[in-house]
Design an enzyme around this catalytic site. Structure first.
Site, short mmCIF file in Angstrom:
data_model
loop_
_atom_site.label_atom_id
_atom_site.label_comp_id
_atom_site.label_asym_id
_atom_site.label_seq_id
_atom_site.Cartn_x
_atom_site.Cartn_y
_atom_site.Cartn_z
N GLU A 113 31.47 7.76 46.04
CA GLU A 113 32.54 7.25 45.20
C GLU A 113 33.83 7.98 45.58
OE1 GLU A 113 32.75 5.97 40.51
OE2 GLU A 113 31.56 7.67 41.12
N SER A 170 20.93 8.68 34.37
CA SER A 170 21.12 9.47 33.15
C SER A 170 19.92 9.38 32.24
CB SER A 170 22.33 8.97 32.37
OG SER A 170 23.49 9.15 33.11
N SER A 183 32.37 14.28 33.67
CA SER A 183 33.52 14.36 32.78
C SER A 183 34.65 15.13 33.44
CB SER A 183 33.12 15.07 31.49
OG SER A 183 32.91 16.44 31.76
#
Lengths: 382, 401, 382, 401
Positions: free
Chosen positions: B245, B129, B386
């Site tokens: 993931e 990020s 998100s």
């Protein structure tokens, strides 16, 4: 029906807002928060200057005769600025007890001191077992000659660490959860037998746990009827809840504004994120919940002085439910729409969310007040 | 179709469960139960206990230390770890950079890094990020200019979890600023945190926590041998990494353990003079969350079973987005339930006590983390894509909208 | 753990789906719905042919030994096609009572008739005061020689109007809401003293109110233990609820598919409305709720035969809550995203929404089952 | 600021309330209470009672029959009507075409139509929506070609409420197919439903209702004098018309009356052998809806007061979108509560009984409309601009997004 402010009310609103706009920027607030006593004595003096500390009191004692609407105006402005000073415990909460139950002498003695900023009060009410039940009082006050001896342990006393005097609810008779037999007593914070442990609360305010061991007070310390203090407590707390609702509206309004602003300036994928319809609609949901909260804060304000205690309770409880729900939805969405930066100390939104959340946990959360509303009569019957 | 665990699966679960119960130090378990922060030592200690047992990196290929378990066993392993509750191994080493290294790295990288990851001899952190990038990862700007046998890195990373403890950071850096598409021209670099020019600055989160950081790179010289795979192919490796993931993302075991704890605690506080757990309203709220969680558990098992059926291809099932969305909602719901339980004791703010502090807490000793966790866990629906992004993914990949 | 269908199960699924795809188009369904008896006797014969009517019964009586998974497969397919025939009341519900409590003679007599499509059954259970309490039975059965005399009024008996025989719950002892003293009795629908009033239900199915006045049945009419029939009723109803959950999943899956398809083809402002992010996200929420419902229908299927009655109840109740909530959210969003046309009889979505809604109102709605779950042990404990 | 009704307002409310109680025929009230369909005669009868009293069109200018009431009185009038509960006058005449005619129509049109609207001598219906247009109203295609002193109308309207009873329809028609913007080239025509070439076809809604219709126009000749205002300016009149819907859109009084009725009914059904109204869970659900409704009532009063303050400009306050969104949610919530009350008696489907039918209902006599109303009222968040459209409006007009 009239939703307009009077000229005086408008003036009050303008002057509070101007003072806070001039002085209560975020950096100053952070400074006070990190220092001692955790808020600004300078601002407190300015509130006194502006008459805010005299606001709800009768003019015969040096007050300004303000009512619930005036308190709402101040508290909403304080909510917008995230004010740290102990206005709520001193002026609204303990002030309310004084107003409704204080003797002439007590009022004449204390109110001028409050008004000029020289006296801080706190209401030592909650106990570790009492949760949100105002009548659940294990602290005792037993008669001793013409005075009383207070014994007990109060917890999460709002701004109890810096208060000069405490109004303590204590049991003069009956069992721990009886509605009768509760009295109110003025205790000097420095009196023998009083020990305090102060701490910060999640929202940057202060609180204290206070132990009363064999604390002797004279007859002049009794506030109101020592055997039947609960109605006064309930009345003052209902008014205080209405004030907290207004403060929360101030919190939520800022969360909403900050979020909408962020949606406009923050760009992702080359466009302002406010151009994404899903985020627009989330912002609209926040707006709806904010306006519903504002409406209920007004309703609570209107009903806080209602002579019918049951109707007052019902109205204030309903407002507290709406405020708590809106705090959750608006606050959570505010963080979510900010994304990562919403999680940081630097951005305002988290701080406002914390305060609004703590307001929900103060004097009864959503569950507690929903029980009250559900147990009562219809809220919308003619 | 038989939706019960097989006998083998039950035996495996019992083995794992009993190991966790025995092997986890009680002091760590106690912190986990009430959501207190773990120290660096706690995390390292547990990882090494796992490594000793051979369970540090169960999902890795056997040659690098994996266990060879199938998806169902891995699911059971994670679930049990969460329920103990034991600390989940930090993902940055074992789940993120480790698989990238054994899949795309050089032999030298494999030998150098993999064993140290499994034993957490190196503490890794993630440098993806950047400020201003957010969900739009490909807009990253940290540059790496080739200079002889080094890269010179300049730029800034953010949201770097636990960088304050890190020995190494894996970074996406822009090696070709002129690439046609933004996704091209990105490389994957391994950087020693001791290298001169690196500054770590903590980001305090509004709950009072200090988990995340900004990491600044000022002419940081990185040996070229620390490039993973090919130059300008870093985006592919990042996609591989993010796609890994899957199992456990819903954190069903965590929520189960929390609900169990909430049930216990609600037996300890009273409301209307009786235990809160006897309040029909509270029980209903609890039951509603439990129903959602049971449904999510079944959904997760369906995903795991589908993985097992078609082989663990490394491609995430798009349905795993459901797990992220619903899992985050349920985890957040548990923090709200706990707020209901603590009631007025949500207010006191206490710094995480130093080890050995003996000042008693305000209110019941489990009440302290309730509000900070409620605040902190708002991040769960933000990080790792998100929930809005997850919905975009489902709309496109599953619904074809 | 294994989520795959066996080869036989796959075959069953394929053949049911093929039959319905070939024959159960919306127009045919509308035709049957508007005619007599409100469903298709032809389809019923085909179900018999395919073995569906024999599915859950033991092979020694001509059944196919299917279990809960097989029933789930059929019911989900029926839910997708919005099947009108009385499969649920005859095969699943009354069939379950027979399987669990019927005597050898009763099974040998009735199951072959059911299997070949010649016998329709209904379970006359609900009464006007009983709401969702299976133990609340005012209908009486009193001993009369070696037989019994049944008196009472049953309401909303699913497909009670076309049933050939009724299984009636009736009180043989105890008070109206006692768990003991309930028996099950096979009564010919045409027996003297039986009068029926049939009517349509909101979802296009049929039901009946049935009056039993001095209805005499012989000793062979008793199903199971006439003093302790409740455990059997509860077991059969739990299995039946699991089957209804599967049917609802079929309903909701079609609502979701139809809605997503509509979002793709319907244009507004020059683009497919499915390009609007807010509608995309609403469709995703529907998808999540659908998949959660599917998971819980599977869970209920798995647990429907659990020997631990409390765990079975808990699991089935939890599934019914999830199904009811998903029916509401998926159904309402399905209509909303269709806009006006979603309100019309012509579009499928409303019909599926009606069925899913009526499933919620059958054998206990969300509130009822949430009470069950909340009253029991943790659903997610190890 | 004083949020209580003034004495004058209370006196007015009492006057209105007592009139409604006395004047409304009991048979109509009984139907309203349980949500049974009203007949055409019921609607006409009530409108004429109002007209006799001089209260048929209170919001119109006094010269055309209005009462001269301010916004607060009009609010109270509507609220009381809803709470009686009395039928709200159909909007198509009194709230839609009436104001368009007195604002933009010719004197001849005013004289001809306005009194007949107030007395419902003409039953009006609305011809705006078209198949395929939906929320994108401006894409309408019904054409009106000028032919001498007539327009010749061809096309189709849909969602035309109660067109089966209508004497007249007001239509948006395209008079200039070549206009630069779609909104231009639209005109506003008044059309006698008796004119040859008009066909009305009912649309059955999935709840079993027959409220809405398709209306087909096949070379329908409409006298040019029935054009309202100027040719090709119809879009402006339509916007004016749609903007008029403001007070009462939240239908607070309707929801109040329904909640009161639900409270009564929940006292009549038992659950766990005691009246449902004594169930804490049911009371909480009821309380939650009541809280939302009380908040909405206050919000509505704020909008009304703001109207009163700045004069009734005819411009809708953008905040009225809140009223639409929240009002529809609450109305729909009342239908869900009623479903909870009726429980298993939601299932029986009964055609609305003919007048004088004496077949007893299945279950309690008030249970029959519960499910059809639950289904039918899904329309409330769709019609008049769906809630999604309302949110778009707020996002743009209020939030500036």
């Amino acid at each position: 029906m009239d939703f307009d402010l009077s000229d005086e009310q408008r003036l009050l609103k303008d002057s509070v807002e101007r003072l806070l706009a001039d002085r209560y920027d975020f950096e100053s607030r952070n400074g006070w928060l990190g220092g001692e006593p955790g808020w600004s004595r300078d601002m407190w003096a300015r509130y006194a200057e502006l008459g805010l500390l005299a606001l709800p009191f009768a003019s015969e004692y040096g007050g300004i005769d303000g009512g619930a609407v005036e308190t709402m105006i101040v508290m909403e402005a304080f909510g917008r600025a995230l004010v740290l000073e102990p206005y709520f415990p001193t002026v609204v909460l303990a002030g309310g007890l004084l107003r409704h139950a204080g003797s002439k002498d007590q009022k004449a003695d204390l109110i001028p001191q409050i008004a000029e900023g020289g006296l801080l009060l706190a209401f030592a009410q909650a106990e570790s077992q009492s949760r949100y039940d105002l009548f659940d009082v294990a602290t005792t006050a037993r008669k001793d000659g013409d005075g009383w001896i207070v014994d007990g342990h109060k917890t999460v006393v709002l701004h109890g660490d810096s208060a000069d005097r405490l109004i303590v609810s204590a049991r003069t008779g009956g069992g721990r959860r009886d509605r009768d037999g509760i009295g109110l007593f003025l205790v000097d914070a420095g009196a023998e037998g009083v020990s305090r442990r102060g701490y910060a609360t999640q929202d940057g305010h202060r609180a204290a746990d206070i132990l009363f061991e064999n604390v002797r007070v004279g007859p002049e310390a009794v506030v109101g009827n020592p055997e039947d203090g609960l109605p006064v407590i309930e009345r003052a707390v209902d008014e205080a809840i209405a004030a907290l609702c207004a403060e929360a509206v101030g919190n939520l309004a800022v969360i909403h504004e900050e979020t909408v602003e962020y949606l406009k300036v923050r760009k992702q994928f080359g466009v302002p994120i406010g151009s994404f319809q899903a985020l627009q609609h989330a912002a609209v949901d926040m707006y709806v919940d904010l306006e519903q909260a504002r409406s209920m804060a007004m309703f609570a304000t209107m009903m806080a002085g209602d002579p019918d205690a049951a109707a007052r309770r019902q109205a204030v409880a309903a407002a507290k439910v709406q405020i708590g729900r809106s705090a959750k939805s608006v606050g959570q969405s505010g963080i979510q729409l900010h994304g990562g930066v919403g999680m940081t100390m630097e951005f305002k939104v988290g701080h406002y969310f914390k305060r609004a959340t703590m307001i929900d946990a103060t004097f009864g959360n959503v569950d507690h007040h929903l029980d009250v509303v559900a147990g009562g009569d219809s809220l919308v019957a003619a | 179709m038989d939706l019960r665990f097989t006998e083998e699966e039950i035996a495996f679960r019992d083995e794992v469960r009993s190991f966790f119960r025995k092997a986890l130090p009680e002091a760590i378990r106690a912190k986990m139960v009430d959501g207190h922060h773990l120290s660096k030592d706690d995390i390292v200690a547990w990882q090494r206990i796992l490594n000793e047992k051979g369970w540090a990196v169960p999902h890795w290929p056997v040659e690098y230390g994996g266990t060879g378990w199938g998806p169902m066993q891995q699911y059971i392993f994670q679930e049990e770890m969460q329920r103990t509750p034991a600390p989940m191994p930090l993902p940055f080493g074992v789940s993120m950079v480790g698989p990238v290294i054994y899949t795309f790295g050089s032999d030298a990288q494999k030998q150098r890094f993999l064993p140290r990851i499994a034993n957490i001899d190196d503490w890794w952190c993630q440098g993806f990020s950047e400020p201003g990038a957010g969900s739009d990862l490909a807009s990253l700007r940290t540059s790496a200019r080739r200079d002889g046998d080094h890269y010179v890195v300049n730029g800034q990373k953010t949201w770097t979890t636990l960088a304050q403890y890190a020995d190494w950071i894996f970074c996406l850096v822009r090696t070709d600023p002129h690439a046609e598409k933004r996704q091209q021209g990105i490389s994957f670099l391994l950087i020693d945190m001791e290298t001169p020019g690196i500054t770590v600055r903590p980001i305090q989160t509004f709950d009072g926590g200090r988990e995340v950081n900004e990491v600044f790179f000022d002419d940081v010289r990185v040996p070229a041998e620390n490039l993973v795979g090919e130059e300008n192919r870093g985006w592919d490796y990042a996609k591989f990494l993010l796609g890994n993931e899957r199992v456990g993302i819903a954190r069903v075991g965590v929520s189960k353990q929390r609900l169990q704890r909430i049930r216990e605690l609600a037996g300890q506080v009273t409301q209307d003079d009786r235990p809160l757990i006897e309040s029909p309203k509270f029980r209903e709220k609890l039951a509603s969350v439990e129903i959602e969680l049971k449904a999510l558990e079944m959904t997760q098992l369906r995903v795991v079973a589908a993985d097992a059926r078609r082989g663990n291809t490394g491609r995430p099932d798009p349905a795993s987005s459901i797990l992220k969305i619903k899992g985050s909602q349920i985890q957040q719901a548990t923090t709200e339930l706990l707020m209901d339980v603590v009631g007025p004791f949500a207010l006191p703010y206490e710094e995480e006590p130093d080890e050995g502090s003996n000042e008693p807490p305000i209110g019941p000793d489990w009440a302290g983390p309730a509000a900070p966790t409620y605040f902190n866990w708002r991040k769960i629906s933000i990080y790792g894509g998100s929930n809005e992004i997850q919905k975009n993914i489902i709309a496109k990949a599953i619904l074809g909208l």
